[in-house]
Structures are given as structure tokens and as C-alpha cells.
Design an enzyme around this catalytic site. Structure first.
Site, PDB file in Angstrom:
ATOM      1  N   GLU A 147       7.556   2.082  14.754  1.00 32.66           N
ATOM      2  CA  GLU A 147       8.323   2.747  13.714  1.00 32.66           C
ATOM      3  C   GLU A 147       8.278   4.243  13.992  1.00 32.66           C
ATOM      4  O   GLU A 147       7.482   4.716  14.799  1.00 32.66           O
ATOM      5  CB  GLU A 147       7.732   2.438  12.337  1.00 32.66           C
ATOM      6  CG  GLU A 147       7.872   0.952  12.021  1.00 32.66           C
ATOM      7  CD  GLU A 147       7.816   0.594  10.557  1.00 32.66           C
ATOM      8  OE1 GLU A 147       6.782   0.859   9.941  1.00 32.66           O
ATOM      9  OE2 GLU A 147       8.816   0.024  10.049  1.00 32.66           O
TER      10      GLU A 147
ATOM     11  N   CYS B 270      -3.459   0.485   6.816  1.00 29.70           N
ATOM     12  CA  CYS B 270      -3.534  -0.422   7.968  1.00 29.70           C
ATOM     13  C   CYS B 270      -4.233   0.192   9.177  1.00 29.70           C
ATOM     14  O   CYS B 270      -4.936  -0.482   9.915  1.00 29.70           O
ATOM     15  CB  CYS B 270      -2.139  -0.845   8.365  1.00 29.70           C
ATOM     16  SG  CYS B 270      -1.057   0.558   8.609  1.00 29.70           S
TER      17      CYS B 270
ATOM     18  N   GLU C 179       4.650  -4.532  11.883  1.00 26.73           N
ATOM     19  CA  GLU C 179       3.569  -3.554  11.684  1.00 26.73           C
ATOM     20  C   GLU C 179       2.465  -4.276  10.938  1.00 26.73           C
ATOM     21  O   GLU C 179       2.573  -4.520   9.735  1.00 26.73           O
ATOM     22  CB  GLU C 179       4.078  -2.374  10.852  1.00 26.73           C
ATOM     23  CG  GLU C 179       5.099  -1.494  11.546  1.00 26.73           C
ATOM     24  CD  GLU C 179       4.550  -0.747  12.726  1.00 26.73           C
ATOM     25  OE1 GLU C 179       3.310  -0.699  12.891  1.00 26.73           O
ATOM     26  OE2 GLU C 179       5.346  -0.225  13.505  1.00 26.73           O
TER      27      GLU C 179
ATOM     28  N   ASN D 292       0.797  -1.232   0.000  1.00 26.55           N
ATOM     29  CA  ASN D 292       0.000   0.000   0.000  1.00 26.55           C
ATOM     30  C   ASN D 292       0.832   1.286   0.000  1.00 26.55           C
ATOM     31  O   ASN D 292       0.404   2.285  -0.536  1.00 26.55           O
ATOM     32  CB  ASN D 292      -1.008  -0.007   1.156  1.00 26.55           C
ATOM     33  CG  ASN D 292      -0.353  -0.144   2.499  1.00 26.55           C
ATOM     34  OD1 ASN D 292       0.820  -0.530   2.592  1.00 26.55           O
ATOM     35  ND2 ASN D 292      -1.077   0.158   3.540  1.00 26.55           N
TER      36      ASN D 292
HETATM   37  P1  NDP Z   1       1.058  -9.773   3.426  1.00 29.95           P
HETATM   38  O1  NDP Z   1       1.164 -10.149   4.851  1.00 29.95           O
HETATM   39  O2  NDP Z   1       0.389 -10.702   2.484  1.00 29.95           O
HETATM   40  O3  NDP Z   1       2.530  -9.548   2.850  1.00 29.95           O
HETATM   41  C1  NDP Z   1       3.462  -8.652   3.432  1.00 29.95           C
HETATM   42  C2  NDP Z   1       4.852  -8.965   2.891  1.00 29.95           C
HETATM   43  O4  NDP Z   1       5.341 -10.177   3.469  1.00 29.95           O
HETATM   44  C3  NDP Z   1       4.896  -9.171   1.377  1.00 29.95           C
HETATM   45  O5  NDP Z   1       6.100  -8.635   0.886  1.00 29.95           O
HETATM   46  C4  NDP Z   1       4.857 -10.683   1.279  1.00 29.95           C
HETATM   47  O6  NDP Z   1       5.332 -11.166   0.063  1.00 29.95           O
HETATM   48  C5  NDP Z   1       5.752 -11.079   2.443  1.00 29.95           C
HETATM   49  N1  NDP Z   1       5.580 -12.444   2.908  1.00 29.95           N
HETATM   50  C6  NDP Z   1       4.526 -13.286   2.726  1.00 29.95           C
HETATM   51  N2  NDP Z   1       4.741 -14.467   3.362  1.00 29.95           N
HETATM   52  C7  NDP Z   1       5.961 -14.358   3.980  1.00 29.95           C
HETATM   53  C8  NDP Z   1       6.723 -15.234   4.819  1.00 29.95           C
HETATM   54  N3  NDP Z   1       6.301 -16.454   5.151  1.00 29.95           N
HETATM   55  N4  NDP Z   1       7.910 -14.799   5.297  1.00 29.95           N
HETATM   56  C9  NDP Z   1       8.344 -13.554   4.979  1.00 29.95           C
HETATM   57  N5  NDP Z   1       7.670 -12.691   4.186  1.00 29.95           N
HETATM   58  C10 NDP Z   1       6.484 -13.076   3.698  1.00 29.95           C
HETATM   59  O7  NDP Z   1       0.398  -8.336   3.401  1.00 29.95           O
HETATM   60  P2  NDP Z   1      -0.073  -7.471   2.140  1.00 29.95           P
HETATM   61  O8  NDP Z   1       1.084  -7.196   1.248  1.00 29.95           O
HETATM   62  O9  NDP Z   1      -1.286  -8.126   1.571  1.00 29.95           O
HETATM   63  O10 NDP Z   1      -0.465  -6.085   2.854  1.00 29.95           O
HETATM   64  C11 NDP Z   1      -1.678  -5.903   3.495  1.00 29.95           C
HETATM   65  C12 NDP Z   1      -1.517  -6.079   5.000  1.00 29.95           C
HETATM   66  O11 NDP Z   1      -0.485  -5.256   5.493  1.00 29.95           O
HETATM   67  C13 NDP Z   1      -2.767  -5.674   5.770  1.00 29.95           C
HETATM   68  O12 NDP Z   1      -3.078  -6.620   6.756  1.00 29.95           O
HETATM   69  C14 NDP Z   1      -2.377  -4.371   6.407  1.00 29.95           C
HETATM   70  O13 NDP Z   1      -3.086  -4.074   7.561  1.00 29.95           O
HETATM   71  C15 NDP Z   1      -0.922  -4.555   6.652  1.00 29.95           C
HETATM   72  N6  NDP Z   1      -0.259  -3.255   6.765  1.00 29.95           N
HETATM   73  C16 NDP Z   1       0.172  -2.836   8.004  1.00 29.95           C
HETATM   74  C17 NDP Z   1       0.740  -1.584   8.160  1.00 29.95           C
HETATM   75  C18 NDP Z   1       1.243  -1.114   9.494  1.00 29.95           C
HETATM   76  O14 NDP Z   1       2.082  -0.238   9.520  1.00 29.95           O
HETATM   77  N7  NDP Z   1       0.778  -1.641  10.617  1.00 29.95           N
HETATM   78  C19 NDP Z   1       0.871  -0.671   7.007  1.00 29.95           C
HETATM   79  C20 NDP Z   1       0.429  -1.233   5.777  1.00 29.95           C
HETATM   80  C21 NDP Z   1      -0.133  -2.479   5.665  1.00 29.95           C
HETATM   81  P3  NDP Z   1       4.232 -11.458  -1.071  1.00 29.95           P
HETATM   82  O15 NDP Z   1       3.530 -10.171  -1.306  1.00 29.95           O
HETATM   83  O16 NDP Z   1       4.988 -11.899  -2.223  1.00 29.95           O
HETATM   84  O17 NDP Z   1       3.313 -12.515  -0.504  1.00 29.95           O
END
Ligand code: NDP
Length: 483
Positions: A457, A283, A249, A152
Site C-alpha cells: 500500500e 499490525c 495487509e 484499528n
Molecule cells: P480479521 O481478519 O478478523 O477481519 C478483517 C476484515 O475481514 C473484517 O472486516 C472482517 O469482517 C472481514 N472478514 C472476516 N472473514 C472474512 C471472509 N471470509 N471473507 C472476507 N472478509 C472477511 O481482522 P481484525 O479486524 O480482527 O483485525 C486485526 C488483524 O488485522 C490483525 O491480525 C492485524 O495484524 C491485522 N492488520 C494488518 C494491518 C496491515 O496493514 N498489515 C493493519 C491493521 C491490522 P468481521 O470483522 O465482521 O469479521
């Protein structure tokens, strides 16, 4: 604009390609067209990035804090100078309107580099007098840090993790989400241009397996993830195996409570900012909007009027204020929740439909008469779906607001400041707002409680998550031993 980078990865100060990696097609969410083709990192790419980070870290940590800070601040200046180009790229990567990316993405990354660049020379330990003896502490870097990003805020996340890590003397290997892999490469390129040693900030592409390989690698000392709760759980468990430092996060289902004395116009603004900015893909969004029953009709009327003014369309048009979802997959997930809301008996006040065309657009959607047990009130949707719930009593609404596994953010709208502080004191959330919503300046700590994460953060807090204390006991008196 040419959106195809000259290599998928940025390692040791150079773009690198390895076509043996799985294909990643980057899609512009407004048109559904492929705008770049990249490759996921192979094991040899992962290893190269980590080795590169390991050697650069030693050079970087040997520099003074002021020297390191100068590089970060220079990078911030370059980002600001190139804001237009970087914002256009961010819009291609995410589909977010240029109206947003030009003020909230590269610019917030620059703020982070500037802020931590300014602090880099002031990262100090302390002196503890202990009788005649004394102890001094040194804040040391952790080593090689891994950043893993959600889709995002690709530029912001790359900087929010990179800037404090680098300020403390660490190096970084960053893996963006494969949905939005383009912008982090620019951050790496700009840090090099600003004078960072080659290999200090590396970007490698990949799906979850690449993230998992990084987290499990013994050369890694710290992992910072922005993502969903299920991914956070996996990352935390894998990091525990190697006793690595972790910042998580994660997601949220945050409440906004609007009391009957609130300024309705401000409360509607807060609800719009907390639900529809970035098409709801934020998020910390306040997706459970508790409205006092005495102002419910007035609130919904004004909200509907203002939501109808959203300009939905070409994200590159500066007048557009509402863009598509990041991907078809995400759009379909959100549509599933909208269907569920209707089936569960919530009142669809506005929106709820796909906007026909090649892009992944959904209308901004408001449900009223939502109850606490409905799925749309319990699960993170990560899309433009606002749930409005009624309340009458302060104690009751607080208990309902806190009745969630998440604890990322929470907001209150009221003119009664005593009540505002009383409510905020009882919120179970890491980031709270009074008469505003979703401001996240780099000066303020940002992060969640409960299932929404670990660590913070931004702000001076972040420095503690990217460094560790070494304490040195100095004896000034004679040393005695029992034999
Ligand atoms: P995901 O949890 O699907 O993915 C986050 C990242 O982790 C991606 O780069 C993903 O790769 C990677 N990943 C997936 N599986 C693994 C693993 N087993 N080990 C290490 N890395 C892994 O989240 P989204 O990208 O769909 O983002 C949406 C989510 O992020 C929402 O739940 C949102 O709330 C949260 N978010 C939180 C924020 C905060 O600051 N608290 C800010 C923004 C978003 P890949 O994409 O290739 O699967």
C-alpha cells in the site's frame, strides 16, 4: 456528538438502510455503551452497491487523471477542515485517545487522498522502440475494487485503499469491520461532497459473510484486505477462484533489535511507539524487543519509568495517552496471552492487569526474560504486551528475529550505521526502520513479506496494484506471413 448515522450503508451517493440485515451494535470501548445501531448488508444491498460501483466506474474512468485528482485533493481538504469532528468520531468508534486520532487517523487519510490525487494525472504507460516498430503501454484501471478493513485504523484504511484505487480510475465498495463501522461512511460522504460521481465509493456494513460475498462476486475485479492471516488465507483462496487481483495487509510479530551502543532514550521511545500506541493494536508493532544483555537493566529501568507516565483514562481528554482495547473480546484475548506469559515463566516487569470499570482497559504490559519458544514471543497478540528478549551476538539475534512466519516490519537501534544497514539488509520484512519505529508516511511503500501479506500500500507502488498494463504493438514495416 450524534454517532448514529442516518443509514447503515452509503450507496450511489446516498445513505441507505435495510432493516432486514443482522443488527450491528456499535460500542464505545471506553464505557461499554452502545452508541449506534446499524444493519448488516442483505444480498440486495450488496448487489445494489456493486451495480452502483460498476456504473460510476465507467463515468470516472472517462475523466482525465487531473480531473480525478482534483476530486481526491478536494476530499483531502474537507477532511482536514473537519479533522476535529472526524477524530472525535474515530475515538468513539475505536476508543483510541483523541490525542492520537487528531493527528494520526483522519489526517493520514487526507495525506493519502492528497498524495494519490497529485499522482492521478501522471499515471502513464511507456513507449518501447522495437526496431522500426514500436510498442506503447497504457495503464488501465481494473474496474470495481473491494476494500475490507480491520478495526484499528478505520478512516486510514478506508482512504489507503480508496485513494490509489480511485486515482487509477477504479470504483470501490468498502466493507469496514463491524466493530468500527462509522468512520468509513464519512469518507464516502466527503468524497461525494468533493465531486465524485454518485456510486464511486460505496460503504456497506457486515460481518465476515458480507466480506466473503463481495470477494466471491463476479462483478468484482480486485480485493484489498487489511486483517488477520487466517482471513487473508480465505480471501486469497476465494479471489483465486475468480482470478481477481489481490492486496493483503496482514498481521505480524515484528522484531526490534537494540544494540549496546544504542541511544537508550531513543530505543525506549521506539519500543513504546512500537508496542503501546493505539493500545498495541497496530499490525506493524515491534512486539519482540531484543535487547543486548549489557544494556538490559538500564533499558528496562528507563522503560518502566516512562511507561508509568502513560495517562490512562477518558479517551476524549486531550491529556490521555493510552485508551481501552477496541472491544471486550479483544481485551479478553489479550488477557489470555498475559496469563500465558506468566505461566510460561516470563518476568512481568510492569502492567498485566485489567483496569476496573465499564471500559475495556488493560495496563500497558512488559515481560522480560522472554524466550523464543514462548507463545507470547510467537503469536500476534494485538494488544499492549511487549516481550523483551536478551541477546549477545548480531548473527544470532538476526536469525532469531527472522525465525517467524511473519514478515511485516523490523527495526534496529544502534549508533553504528554500517551495522544498521547490514542488519536491515538481512531482515526478512517489508517495512524496516533504523533508529525509529512505526513511521508510515504515504510516500513510503507499506506491506509485508512471508505470511504478512501480498502487495504494497502507499507510494507509487500502490498504483501498480490498482491498474494493469495493456501493451499495443504497432507495426511500421510490411507484414509477412508463411502462406
Ligand atoms: P480479521 O481478519 O478478523 O477481519 C478483517 C476484515 O475481514 C473484517 O472486516 C472482517 O469482517 C472481514 N472478514 C472476516 N472473514 C472474512 C471472509 N471470509 N471473507 C472476507 N472478509 C472477511 O481482522 P481484525 O479486524 O480482527 O483485525 C486485526 C488483524 O488485522 C490483525 O491480525 C492485524 O495484524 C491485522 N492488520 C494488518 C494491518 C496491515 O496493514 N498489515 C493493519 C491493521 C491490522 P468481521 O470483522 O465482521 O469479521
Amino acid at each position: 456528538m450524534d454517532t448514529q448515522p442516518i443509514g447503515s450503508h452509503f450507496i450511489g451517493g446516498l445513505y441507505v438502510e435495510d432493516r432486514a440485515g443482522e443488527l450491528i451494535e456499535v460500542v464505545y470501548p471506553a464505557t461499554g455503551k452502545v452508541i449506534a445501531r446499524l444493519h448488516s448488508a442483505t444480498p440486495s444491498i450488496i448487489s445494489r452497491a456493486l451495480e452502483s460501483a460498476k456504473s460510476a466506474q465507467k463515468i470516472w474512468a472517462a475523466m482525465t487523471g487531473t480531473q480525478r485528482g482534483r476530486v481526491l485533493r478536494r476530499a483531502a481538504d474537507i477532511i482536514r477542515d473537519r479533522n476535529h469532528e472526524l477524530s472525535v468520531l474515530e475515538t468513539y468508534d475505536t476508543g483510541k485517545p483523541y490525542q492520537e486520532t487528531s493527528v494520526a487517523d483522519a489526517t493520514s487519510g487526507a495525506d493519502s487522498l492528497e498524495y494519490f490525487g497529485g499522482l492521478a494525472g501522471s499515471i502513464t504507460g511507456e513507449h518501447i522502440q522495437y526496431g522500426e516498430d514500436f510498442i506503447y503501454t497504457v495503464r488501465e484501471p481494473l474496474g470495481v475494487c473491494v476494500g475490507i478493513g480491520a478495526w484499528n485504523y478505520p478512516t486510514q484504511i478506508a482512504c489507503w485503499k480508496g485513494a490509489p484505487a480511485l486515482a487509477c480510475g477504479n470504483s470501490m465498495v468498502f466493507k469496514p469491520s463491524e466493530t468500527t463501522p462509522l468512520s468509513a461512511l464519512k469518507v464516502a460522504e466527503i468524497l461525494m461532497e468533493a465531486g465524485a460521481p454518485a456510486g464511486l465509493y460505496n460503504v456497506i456494513q457486515g460481518y465476515g459473510d458480507v466480506g466473503a460475498a463481495l470477494v466471491g462476486d463476479p462483478r468484482v475485479d480486485k480485493v484489498s484486505l487489511t486483517g488477520s492471516v487466517p482471513t487473508g488465507r480465505k480471501v486469497y483462496a476465494a479471489a483465486a477462484d475468480g482470478m481477481k487481483h489481490v492486496t493483503l495487509e496482514l498481521g505480524g510479530k515484528s522484531p526490534i533489535i537494540i544494540f549496546d551502543d544504542a541511544d537508550i532514550e531513543a530505543a525506549v521511545s521506539g519500543a513504546i511507539l512500537g508496542n503501546f500506541y493505539s493500545s498495541g493494536q497496530v499490525c506493524s508493532n515491534g512486539t519482540r524487543v531484543f535487547v543486548h544483555k549489557d544494556i538490559k537493566q538500564a533499558f528496562l529501568k528507563r522503560l518502566t519509568e516512562r511507561v508509568s507516565k502513560a495517562v490512562i483514562g477518558d479517551p476524549m481528554d486531550p491529556d490521555t495517552s493510552f485508551g481501552p482495547m477496541v472491544s471486550k473480546t479483544q481485551r479478553d484475548i489479550v488477557l489470555g496471552y498475559i496469563d500465558q506469559g506468566v505461566k510460561e515463566g516470563a518476568t512481568l516487569v510492569t502492567g498485566g492487569k485489567v483496569i476496573e470499570g465499564d471500559g475495556f482497559f488493560i495496563q500497558p504490559t512488559v515481560f522480560a526474560d522472554v524466550t523464543d519458544d514462548m507463545v507470547i514471543a510467537r503469536e500476534e497478540i494485538f494488544g499492549p504486551v511487549m516481550a523483551v528478549l536478551d541477546f549477545e551476538d548480531e548473527g544470532d539475534v538476526l536469525a532469531r528475529a527472522n525465525d517467524t512466519e511473519f514478515g511485516l516490519a523490523a527495526g534496529v537501534f544502534t549508533q553504528d550505521l554500517t551495522r544498521a544497514h547490514r542488519v536491515v539488509a538481512r531482515f526478512e520484512a517489508g517495512t524496516c526502520y533504523i533508529n525509529t519505529y512505526n513511521d508510515a508516511p504515504v510516500e513510503a511503500p507499506f506491506g509485508g513479506t512471508k505470511m504478512s501479506g501480498v502487495g504494497r500500500e502507499n507510494s507509487k507502488d500502490a498504483l501498480n496494484h490498482y491498474s494493469q498494463s495493456k501493451s499495443v504493438y504497432v507495426r511500421m514495416s510490411d507484414l509477412e506471413a508463411p502462406f
